[in-house]
Design an enzyme around this catalytic site. Structure first.
Site, PDB file in Angstrom:
ATOM      1  N   HIS A  16     -41.121 -11.019   4.557  1.00  0.00           N
ATOM      2  CA  HIS A  16     -41.673 -12.081   3.709  1.00  0.00           C
ATOM      3  C   HIS A  16     -41.040 -12.040   2.324  1.00  0.00           C
ATOM      4  O   HIS A  16     -40.776 -10.964   1.783  1.00  0.00           O
ATOM      5  CB  HIS A  16     -43.202 -11.938   3.602  1.00  0.00           C
ATOM      6  CG  HIS A  16     -43.889 -12.400   4.842  1.00  0.00           C
ATOM      7  ND1 HIS A  16     -44.451 -13.642   4.959  1.00  0.00           N
ATOM      8  CD2 HIS A  16     -44.065 -11.793   6.030  1.00  0.00           C
ATOM      9  CE1 HIS A  16     -44.953 -13.783   6.170  1.00  0.00           C
ATOM     10  NE2 HIS A  16     -44.725 -12.670   6.842  1.00  0.00           N
ATOM     11  N   PRO A  17     -40.829 -13.221   1.751  1.00  0.00           N
ATOM     12  CA  PRO A  17     -40.246 -13.275   0.406  1.00  0.00           C
ATOM     13  C   PRO A  17     -41.293 -12.993  -0.665  1.00  0.00           C
ATOM     14  O   PRO A  17     -42.497 -13.108  -0.423  1.00  0.00           O
ATOM     15  CB  PRO A  17     -39.781 -14.735   0.299  1.00  0.00           C
ATOM     16  CG  PRO A  17     -40.790 -15.484   1.136  1.00  0.00           C
ATOM     17  CD  PRO A  17     -41.101 -14.550   2.297  1.00  0.00           C
ATOM     18  N   GLU A  55     -42.304 -24.965   1.631  1.00  0.00           N
ATOM     19  CA  GLU A  55     -43.409 -25.925   1.667  1.00  0.00           C
ATOM     20  C   GLU A  55     -44.740 -25.255   1.342  1.00  0.00           C
ATOM     21  O   GLU A  55     -45.566 -25.811   0.609  1.00  0.00           O
ATOM     22  CB  GLU A  55     -43.473 -26.596   3.044  1.00  0.00           C
ATOM     23  CG  GLU A  55     -42.306 -27.527   3.295  1.00  0.00           C
ATOM     24  CD  GLU A  55     -42.221 -28.019   4.738  1.00  0.00           C
ATOM     25  OE1 GLU A  55     -43.098 -27.659   5.567  1.00  0.00           O
ATOM     26  OE2 GLU A  55     -41.273 -28.768   5.038  1.00  0.00           O
ATOM     27  N   PHE A 103     -45.966  -8.479  -1.404  1.00  0.00           N
ATOM     28  CA  PHE A 103     -47.321  -9.019  -1.324  1.00  0.00           C
ATOM     29  C   PHE A 103     -47.302 -10.225  -0.394  1.00  0.00           C
ATOM     30  O   PHE A 103     -46.475 -11.125  -0.544  1.00  0.00           O
ATOM     31  CB  PHE A 103     -47.757  -9.438  -2.729  1.00  0.00           C
ATOM     32  CG  PHE A 103     -49.070 -10.155  -2.792  1.00  0.00           C
ATOM     33  CD1 PHE A 103     -50.266  -9.464  -2.620  1.00  0.00           C
ATOM     34  CD2 PHE A 103     -49.122 -11.513  -3.058  1.00  0.00           C
ATOM     35  CE1 PHE A 103     -51.483 -10.116  -2.704  1.00  0.00           C
ATOM     36  CE2 PHE A 103     -50.337 -12.174  -3.148  1.00  0.00           C
ATOM     37  CZ  PHE A 103     -51.520 -11.475  -2.967  1.00  0.00           C
ATOM     38  N   VAL A 104     -48.204 -10.241   0.587  1.00  0.00           N
ATOM     39  CA  VAL A 104     -48.300 -11.362   1.521  1.00  0.00           C
ATOM     40  C   VAL A 104     -49.707 -11.937   1.446  1.00  0.00           C
ATOM     41  O   VAL A 104     -50.694 -11.205   1.546  1.00  0.00           O
ATOM     42  CB  VAL A 104     -47.976 -10.930   2.969  1.00  0.00           C
ATOM     43  CG1 VAL A 104     -48.146 -12.104   3.936  1.00  0.00           C
ATOM     44  CG2 VAL A 104     -46.564 -10.359   3.067  1.00  0.00           C
TER      45      VAL A 104
END
Length: 174
Positions: free
Chosen positions: A67-68, A86, A119-120
């Site tokens: 994840h970014p 998005e 962090f997600v």
């Protein structure tokens, strides 16, 4: 897409369509393809969750590392996946002021330094104020708690992405 069509997809088409329901982890959808036929969305989602849950802790951390950073370098440079772009835009992360960008950057760095993964959070279910608050609070968690919380957020993101691909007439909300 109806489930008769979904279940008839060959491997390549299935992975191409569903390969990013878990961010940058097409191996997950590649693995669950063989579990067809799926009776419905809940069945497909359960197969994905079972795959994730069966991973060792290092595998779960690997999913989180795909994840970014929220409002990070990839958003600024335009290199996010379409889905992430998005989702972050919907949460207002593409319109942060300079103070918010600085705070988010600092918190992202602190979080990654503490846990070794980004962090997600399901951005589509939160706004920028909630995301900033959650990031500042969750950085205080223990590693195992935060890893589990991150995986739960991955599953929320996956749920909404699956809904968007399969249930075109249903709003993308939990």
């Amino acid at each position: 897409m109806d489930f008769a069509t979904l279940n008839a997809l060959d491997y390549d088409d299935f992975v191409n369509i569903f390969g990013n329901v878990v961010e940058k982890c097409p191996i997950i959808t590649a693995a669950v393809w063989s579990k067809r036929p799926f009776a419905g969305l809940a069945d497909l989602e359960a197969a994905i969750h079972e795959f994730i849950d069966a991973l060792p802790e290092s595998g779960k951390e690997g999913i989180l590392r795909c994840h970014p950073d929220l409002a990070g370098r990839e958003l600024q440079s335009g290199t996010l996946t379409q889905e992430s772009r998005e989702e972050q835009a919907r949460a207002g992360l593409d319109a942060l002021n300079s103070a918010e960008v600085s705070r988010m950057t600092r918190l992202n760095l602190d979080y990654k330094a503490r846990f070794g993964f980004p962090f997600v959070i399901c951005a589509r279910m939160n706004d920028k104020a909630t995301i900033l608050r959650q990031l500042s609070e969750r950085v205080q968690n223990e590693r195992q708690v935060e890893r589990a919380r991150g995986i739960e957020e991955v599953k929320r993101i996956c749920h909404l992405r699956l809904q968007g691909l399969v249930l075109t007439d249903v709003p993308n909300k939990l």
